[in-house]
Design a protein around this motif. Structure first.
Motif, PDB file in Angstrom:
ATOM      1  N   MET A   1       0.845  -1.198   0.000  1.00 51.01           N
ATOM      2  CA  MET A   1       0.000   0.000   0.000  1.00 51.01           C
ATOM      3  C   MET A   1       0.879   1.247   0.000  1.00 51.01           C
ATOM      4  N   ASN A   2       0.579   2.180  -0.908  1.00 55.04           N
ATOM      5  CA  ASN A   2       1.277   3.459  -0.920  1.00 55.04           C
ATOM      6  C   ASN A   2       0.755   4.349   0.191  1.00 55.04           C
ATOM      7  N   ARG A   3       1.666   4.936   0.948  1.00 56.58           N
ATOM      8  CA  ARG A   3       1.281   5.973   1.896  1.00 56.58           C
ATOM      9  C   ARG A   3       1.705   7.303   1.296  1.00 56.58           C
ATOM     10  N   ILE A   4       0.754   8.185   1.066  1.00 57.34           N
ATOM     11  CA  ILE A   4       1.053   9.433   0.377  1.00 57.34           C
ATOM     12  C   ILE A   4       0.647  10.637   1.214  1.00 57.34           C
ATOM     13  N   CYS A   5       1.279  11.764   0.925  1.00 54.19           N
ATOM     14  CA  CYS A   5       0.943  13.030   1.564  1.00 54.19           C
ATOM     15  C   CYS A   5       0.345  13.949   0.503  1.00 54.19           C
ATOM     16  N   LEU A   6      -0.928  14.245   0.634  1.00 56.17           N
ATOM     17  CA  LEU A   6      -1.604  15.202  -0.240  1.00 56.17           C
ATOM     18  C   LEU A   6      -1.586  16.535   0.501  1.00 56.17           C
ATOM     19  N   SER A   7      -0.823  17.484  -0.004  1.00 54.65           N
ATOM     20  CA  SER A   7      -0.495  18.680   0.769  1.00 54.65           C
ATOM     21  C   SER A   7      -1.150  19.935   0.214  1.00 54.65           C
ATOM     22  N   LEU A   8      -1.694  20.739   1.126  1.00 52.00           N
ATOM     23  CA  LEU A   8      -2.291  22.019   0.782  1.00 52.00           C
ATOM     24  C   LEU A   8      -1.721  23.106   1.701  1.00 52.00           C
ATOM     25  N   PRO A   9      -0.691  23.821   1.261  1.00 55.62           N
ATOM     26  CA  PRO A   9      -0.241  24.994   2.028  1.00 55.62           C
ATOM     27  C   PRO A   9      -1.124  26.187   1.695  1.00 55.62           C
ATOM     28  N   THR A  10      -1.476  26.983   2.701  1.00 56.48           N
ATOM     29  CA  THR A  10      -2.357  28.126   2.439  1.00 56.48           C
ATOM     30  C   THR A  10      -2.111  29.247   3.436  1.00 56.48           C
ATOM     31  N   ASN A  11      -2.349  30.471   2.960  1.00 54.36           N
ATOM     32  CA  ASN A  11      -2.352  31.636   3.858  1.00 54.36           C
ATOM     33  C   ASN A  11      -3.586  32.496   3.603  1.00 54.36           C
ATOM     34  N   ARG A  12      -4.614  31.879   3.014  1.00 54.69           N
ATOM     35  CA  ARG A  12      -5.833  32.608   2.657  1.00 54.69           C
ATOM     36  C   ARG A  12      -7.060  31.733   2.885  1.00 54.69           C
ATOM     37  N   ALA A  13      -8.234  32.334   2.850  1.00 58.15           N
ATOM     38  CA  ALA A  13      -9.477  31.588   3.009  1.00 58.15           C
ATOM     39  C   ALA A  13      -9.653  30.606   1.852  1.00 58.15           C
ATOM     40  N   CYS A  14      -9.888  29.327   2.163  1.00 57.94           N
ATOM     41  CA  CYS A  14      -9.991  28.329   1.085  1.00 57.94           C
ATOM     42  C   CYS A  14     -10.805  27.117   1.535  1.00 57.94           C
ATOM     43  N   SER A  15     -11.900  27.348   2.227  1.00 58.23           N
ATOM     44  CA  SER A  15     -12.715  26.224   2.704  1.00 58.23           C
ATOM     45  C   SER A  15     -13.190  25.335   1.560  1.00 58.23           C
ATOM     46  N   ALA A  16     -13.541  25.941   0.428  1.00 62.46           N
ATOM     47  CA  ALA A  16     -14.002  25.139  -0.712  1.00 62.46           C
ATOM     48  C   ALA A  16     -12.892  24.233  -1.225  1.00 62.46           C
ATOM     49  N   THR A  17     -11.664  24.754  -1.234  1.00 63.77           N
ATOM     50  CA  THR A  17     -10.537  23.940  -1.693  1.00 63.77           C
ATOM     51  C   THR A  17     -10.266  22.796  -0.724  1.00 63.77           C
ATOM     52  N   ILE A  18     -10.367  23.066   0.580  1.00 64.42           N
ATOM     53  CA  ILE A  18     -10.162  22.000   1.571  1.00 64.42           C
ATOM     54  C   ILE A  18     -11.163  20.877   1.346  1.00 64.42           C
ATOM     55  N   THR A  19     -12.414  21.236   1.129  1.00 65.38           N
ATOM     56  CA  THR A  19     -13.441  20.217   0.886  1.00 65.38           C
ATOM     57  C   THR A  19     -13.143  19.431  -0.387  1.00 65.38           C
TER      58      THR A  19
END
Length: 429
Positions: A1-19
């Motif tokens: 099984m691959n263990r992966i890191c899906l990464s989202l760095p942010t410094n702004r409002a991005c609730s839609a992107t998080i979802t």
């Protein structure tokens, strides 16, 4: 099984992107059986971060997906412990390189690399908060579809799964080290207004990121394809190529690297400099490591902050710092191209010692070329007038500091590369 890191760095409002990125994480777990660690590195202000916390709390449970939402205080605590375990000199300086007080596109991704190592991940898949997934028949088009499962495996094994192969047979036994695509929509750099105001000024300014000895034809070609991504045509079906991936064809909002790359060489920690996170794309290409170029492009959009006077001034300054950084990186990229596969050791891993050496070589370059760049920018921005003239005033006021920073940023990068093996080892433990 691959263990992966899906990464989202942010410094702004991005609730839609998080979802949306959580949906991609769920897709990766469901479709490929991956163990997905969704890592949100949150440098936003208190109120925005609180909204993000609420968004994360409301995410549906998904088998195989673990969500980590870290504000800067928690990131700083973890980094400090890692640096202490690594036993590095000047720990406070190392912490500032990895978590600076100013915006750093490279440093935020370096933090993701270290945390991915701590989590035991095989790869890091980066997305951005000012982008969104395309839709096909109402369903999101996830780039992870092409990023898994081939990263880290010999390129020859991936050949049957792609649309075409454009790879020399000599490279077929090397591991797939990168998978990526680009974006559609608005240009990745906010210079469209400059082009509307004066096509000639746009050409002069954008052309400044070419080498100083570039021919007029080379400079013109670079200007035409710079920061345009994959255009505007929407996704209609999958297309992928196994190749040495051209750095001009992929973007850091839509990319994945195998651990054998980022656990050996980090990204430049330069602050207030766009493009500071693109170094590894060049390194993978120049070291003749195979990659997969696909067409699941992400939609790029501009956030309202860029339209404000303060946002405009900050962004244009970051753009000019990028132009100055290229004086040094063109030297390094040229040397990396010459070295080719010699950038790899006998295990087909990139050699951080050689990369640090090439960077230190570049710091001895005469900065006269960058003085010329600043002169050209000053002339161009004053010709445009308005907000651009205000940027020119700001650049003139900080001229010497900008010139010094362009070189010291390279020195910082070389220092971080030399410290990186100890940091990765400490992160793992």
């Amino acid at each position: 099984m691959n263990r992966i890191c899906l990464s989202l760095p942010t410094n702004r409002a991005c609730s839609a992107t998080i979802t949306a990125i959580h949906q991609e994480a769920s897709y990766a777990a469901r479709r490929f059986g991956a163990d997905v660690h969704l890592l949100i590195l949150d440098s936003a202000g208190h109120r925005t971060r609180a909204r993000h916390t609420g968004t994360v709390a409301a995410l549906p449970a998904a088998q195989g997906v673990t969500v980590h939402h870290l504000d800067e205080a928690r990131q700083r605590t973890r980094l400090r412990r890692t640096i202490e375990r690594a036993g590095l000199p000047e720990p406070d300086r190392m912490l500032r390189l990895l978590l600076p007080p100013a915006v750093s596109y490279g440093a935020c991704t370096d933090r993701a690399f270290l945390l991915a190592a701590a989590l035991g991940c095989d790869s890091v898949h980066r997305r951005d908060s000012d982008s969104a997934y395309q839709l096909l028949d109402g369903e999101p088009v996830f780039p992870v579809h092409h990023e898994l499962p081939w990263l880290g495996r010999p390129a020859a094994e991936a050949a049957a799964a792609v649309t075409r192969t454009d790879l020399d047979a000599a490279h077929a036994r090397r591991p797939v080290s990168l998978a990526g695509a680009s974006f559609i929509g608005e240009p990745s750099v906010d210079i469209a207004e400059m082009r509307r105001l004066d096509e000639g000024v746009h050409h002069d300014v954008v052309g400044l990121w070419a080498p100083a000895d570039a021919s007029p034809e080379q400079r013109r070609a670079l200007v035409e394809e710079s920061f345009t991504g994959a255009g505007t045509a929407p996704f209609t079906g999958d297309d992928s190529t196994l190749a040495l991936v051209d750095p001009m064809r992929v973007d850091m909002c839509n990319i994945a690297f195998h651990r054998d790359v980022y656990e050996r060489v980090p990204l430049p920690p330069a602050t207030d400099t766009i493009g500071s996170d693109y170094f590894l794309i060049h390194l993978v290409h120049d070291a003749t490591l195979p990659g997969i170029l696909h067409n699941r492009h992400i939609e790029n959009f501009y956030t309202p902050e860029r339209r404000t006077d303060a946002g405009f001034l900050a962004y244009q300054t970051r753009f000019v710092k990028f132009l100055l950084s290229m004086h040094y990186f063109h030297h390094v990229y040229g040397r990396m191209t010459s070295e080719g596969a010699r950038l790899l050791d006998t295990r087909q891993h990139v050699r951080p010692d050689l990369i640090a050496q090439l960077l230190r070589e570049s710091t001895h370059l005469d900065r006269a070329e960058n003085v010329w760049r600043l002169d050209r920018v000053d002339t161009a921005y004053r010709k445009l007038g308005g907000r651009y003239a205000a940027v020119a005033d700001r650049l003139a006021e900080h001229r010497d500091r900008l010139l010094d920073a362009a070189r010291s940023d390279i020195e910082d990068f070389a220092d971080l590369i030399e410290a990186w093996p100890a940091l990765i080892e400490a992160a793992r433990t």
